[in-house]
Motif scaffolding. Structure first.
Motif, PDB file in Angstrom:
ATOM      1  N   SER A  10     -12.840  -2.321 -12.135  1.00 53.49           N
ATOM      2  CA  SER A  10     -13.572  -3.263 -12.994  1.00 53.49           C
ATOM      3  C   SER A  10     -13.107  -3.152 -14.443  1.00 53.49           C
ATOM      4  N   LEU A  14     -11.369  -6.102 -16.676  1.00 56.98           N
ATOM      5  CA  LEU A  14     -12.112  -6.556 -17.859  1.00 56.98           C
ATOM      6  C   LEU A  14     -11.371  -6.266 -19.161  1.00 56.98           C
ATOM      7  N   ASP A  22     -21.153  -5.301 -18.920  1.00 58.27           N
ATOM      8  CA  ASP A  22     -19.961  -5.981 -18.399  1.00 58.27           C
ATOM      9  C   ASP A  22     -19.604  -5.462 -17.011  1.00 58.27           C
ATOM     10  N   TYR A  26     -19.977  -7.394 -13.462  1.00 62.85           N
ATOM     11  CA  TYR A  26     -18.749  -7.701 -12.742  1.00 62.85           C
ATOM     12  C   TYR A  26     -18.720  -7.054 -11.358  1.00 62.85           C
ATOM     13  N   SER A  27     -19.269  -5.845 -11.235  1.00 59.58           N
ATOM     14  CA  SER A  27     -19.180  -5.099  -9.981  1.00 59.58           C
ATOM     15  C   SER A  27     -20.443  -5.151  -9.145  1.00 59.58           C
ATOM     16  N   GLU A 200     -21.715  -8.223  -6.250  1.00 61.02           N
ATOM     17  CA  GLU A 200     -20.842  -8.760  -7.284  1.00 61.02           C
ATOM     18  C   GLU A 200     -21.255 -10.197  -7.641  1.00 61.02           C
ATOM     19  N   ARG A 204     -22.823 -11.568 -11.121  1.00 57.67           N
ATOM     20  CA  ARG A 204     -22.157 -12.662 -11.837  1.00 57.67           C
ATOM     21  C   ARG A 204     -23.127 -13.802 -12.151  1.00 57.67           C
ATOM     22  N   LEU A 269     -16.010 -12.960 -19.186  1.00 55.30           N
ATOM     23  CA  LEU A 269     -15.563 -12.128 -18.080  1.00 55.30           C
ATOM     24  C   LEU A 269     -14.596 -12.942 -17.213  1.00 55.30           C
ATOM     25  N   LYS A 272     -14.676 -15.184 -11.259  1.00 53.43           N
ATOM     26  CA  LYS A 272     -14.829 -14.465 -10.008  1.00 53.43           C
ATOM     27  C   LYS A 272     -15.850 -15.180  -9.134  1.00 53.43           C
TER      28      LYS A 272
END
Length: 421
Positions: A10, A14, A22, A26-27, A200, A204, A269, A272
């Motif tokens: 990650s 990033l 963040d 993201y994860s 994830e 997001r 970010l 995704k």
């Protein structure tokens, strides 16, 4: 180790400059876990910290983060070595089932040939053996002249023609020995990382909505929704627990959910999971080509017929006593050969029905997710009212300050009162 590698992955994606929010967004990993791992990672790899006036901590890592981590972590290096060993070991396991099939057919055919030859050569000397031999005439043995097809390159069997031959060219190239394993056990769980993808995507969604969401925005990604918890929105509790969220009540008594740890100040970010449809993949019986399926099934059936034939011959104890040591060894191993032949045909049949049942449940869950996504896209009056309050709430709490007041990249005496980007 897996958690640390995911954190590193990650951080790399990033841009090596991150906040806890963040990485968590993201994860999909809990902010509390992310904070602990980032601190540990920064300590182990000589990372730096920056602090904003609002108290936000920014973690700065080197571009060769993974290399530094590898050099300082023995477990990481051993894990990489084990992965290489396991690839070879698992390949040997996969091909072993095909090797056993070939060996079984060869040794059973040899045993039957020896027994029948022995009976034929002695029929004039021993009327009992002669009578026994005539009693075996009802067995119809298959033609083994082309048994060595199995050693030809896969996907090029002239004996089998298929109207889907052009389609088969695009299938994954698999050797015959690997095809046997795929036919028996399939090709693994297509949704092995489902939970990872789920969290994830949830992270997001929360990030895209600036850390404040309504339950209906998360519902398409959850499975624990039923008529008992849908009305009071209890199904969102696991999300609140994992991502440090808190419920907020609107003046109308409606619930929205704030995730302060994911209200990060670093923007943009990487894209995704653009597709909002969170769906499970269906199980496939096997990915091997049609020709390979025909070959594997044919050899499995031949092996089973040969085992039954051998079993009938071995019922006569005089055959065993008059034969050589090979027949004695095969007789003692007969139940293994019979069990393998039965297993070879029985397991795929059982697996077929299991897959059908699993896919039925997967289709049901996917349909429920699509329906919840459809409800969200229609935006009824209740949803519109909640989203309106979300906008009002965000306008009240937006006070992030990106101005740095401290960074570990410089000594304290070198830093002025105002450190800008």
């Amino acid at each position: 180790m897996a958690l640390q590698l995911k954190i590193i992955d990650s951080v790399e994606k990033l841009g090596y400059r991150v906040t806890v929010g963040d990485v968590a967004a993201y994860s999909g990993i809990s902010p509390y876990v992310v904070q602990k791992e980032l601190l540990s990672l920064a300590s182990d790899t000589l990372g730096n910290l920056q602090v904003t006036e609002s108290g936000e901590i920014v973690y700065i890592f080197s571009q060769n983060l993974r290399t530094i981590f590898r050099n300082k972590n023995l477990i990481f290096r051993l894990n990489e070595i084990w992965k290489k060993i396991w690839i070879t070991l698992f390949y040997l396991i996969r091909i072993s089932f095909g090797i056993i099939l070939i060996f079984s057919i060869a040794i059973i055919f040899a045993a039957i040939t020896i027994i029948l030859t022995s009976l034929y050569s002695n029929k004039e000397e021993n009327d009992q053996y002669s009578s026994g031999y005539r009693g075996m005439n009802f067995f119809v043995l298959p033609n083994f002249s082309d048994l060595f097809w199995i050693f030809y390159p896969t996907g090029n069997y002239s004996s089998f023609s298929s109207s889907k031959s052009n389609e088969d060219k695009f299938l994954k190239k698999t050797t015959f020995l690997e095809a046997v394993f795929s036919f028996l056990f399939g090709d693994g769980n297509p949704n092995f990382n489902l939970e990872e993808i789920r969290w994830e995507m949830i992270g997001r969604v929360i990030y895209n909505n600036e850390g404040v969401i309504i339950a209906e925005q998360i519902a398409p990604y959850l499975d624990n929704i039923n008529k008992y918890n849908e009305y009071n929105e209890d199904y969102i509790l696991p999300v609140l627990k994992r991502l440090a969220g808190v419920p907020i009540v609107s003046p109308k008594g409606e619930l929205i959910y704030s995730f302060p740890e994911l209200q990060t100040f670093i923007k943009n970010l990487p894209e995704k999971h653009i597709n909002n449809n969170f769906e499970e993949k269906l199980y496939e019986f096997t990915h091997i080509s049609s020709n390979q399926k025909i070959l594997v099934i044919s050899l499995g059936v031949i092996n089973f017929i040969l085992v039954l034939t051998l079993g009938s011959l071995l019922k006569d104890q005089s055959v065993i006593s008059a034969s050589n040591s090979l027949i004695g060894f095969i007789n003692s191993s007969y139940w293994f050969l019979f069990s393998y032949a039965s297993f070879f045909l029985g397991l795929p049949l059982v697996r077929h029905f299991v897959i059908q049942s699993r896919n039925t449940r997967i289709n049901k869950r996917n349909l429920e997710r699509r329906e919840r996504l459809r409800i969200l896209s229609k935006s009824n009056e209740i949803i519109k009212s909640k989203l309106c309050y979300v906008t009002q709430f965000l306008s009240q709490v937006k006070s992030n300050n990106t101005k740095l007041v401290y960074t570990t990249e410089k000594r304290v005496v070198e830093q002025s009162d105002n450190i800008g980007f």
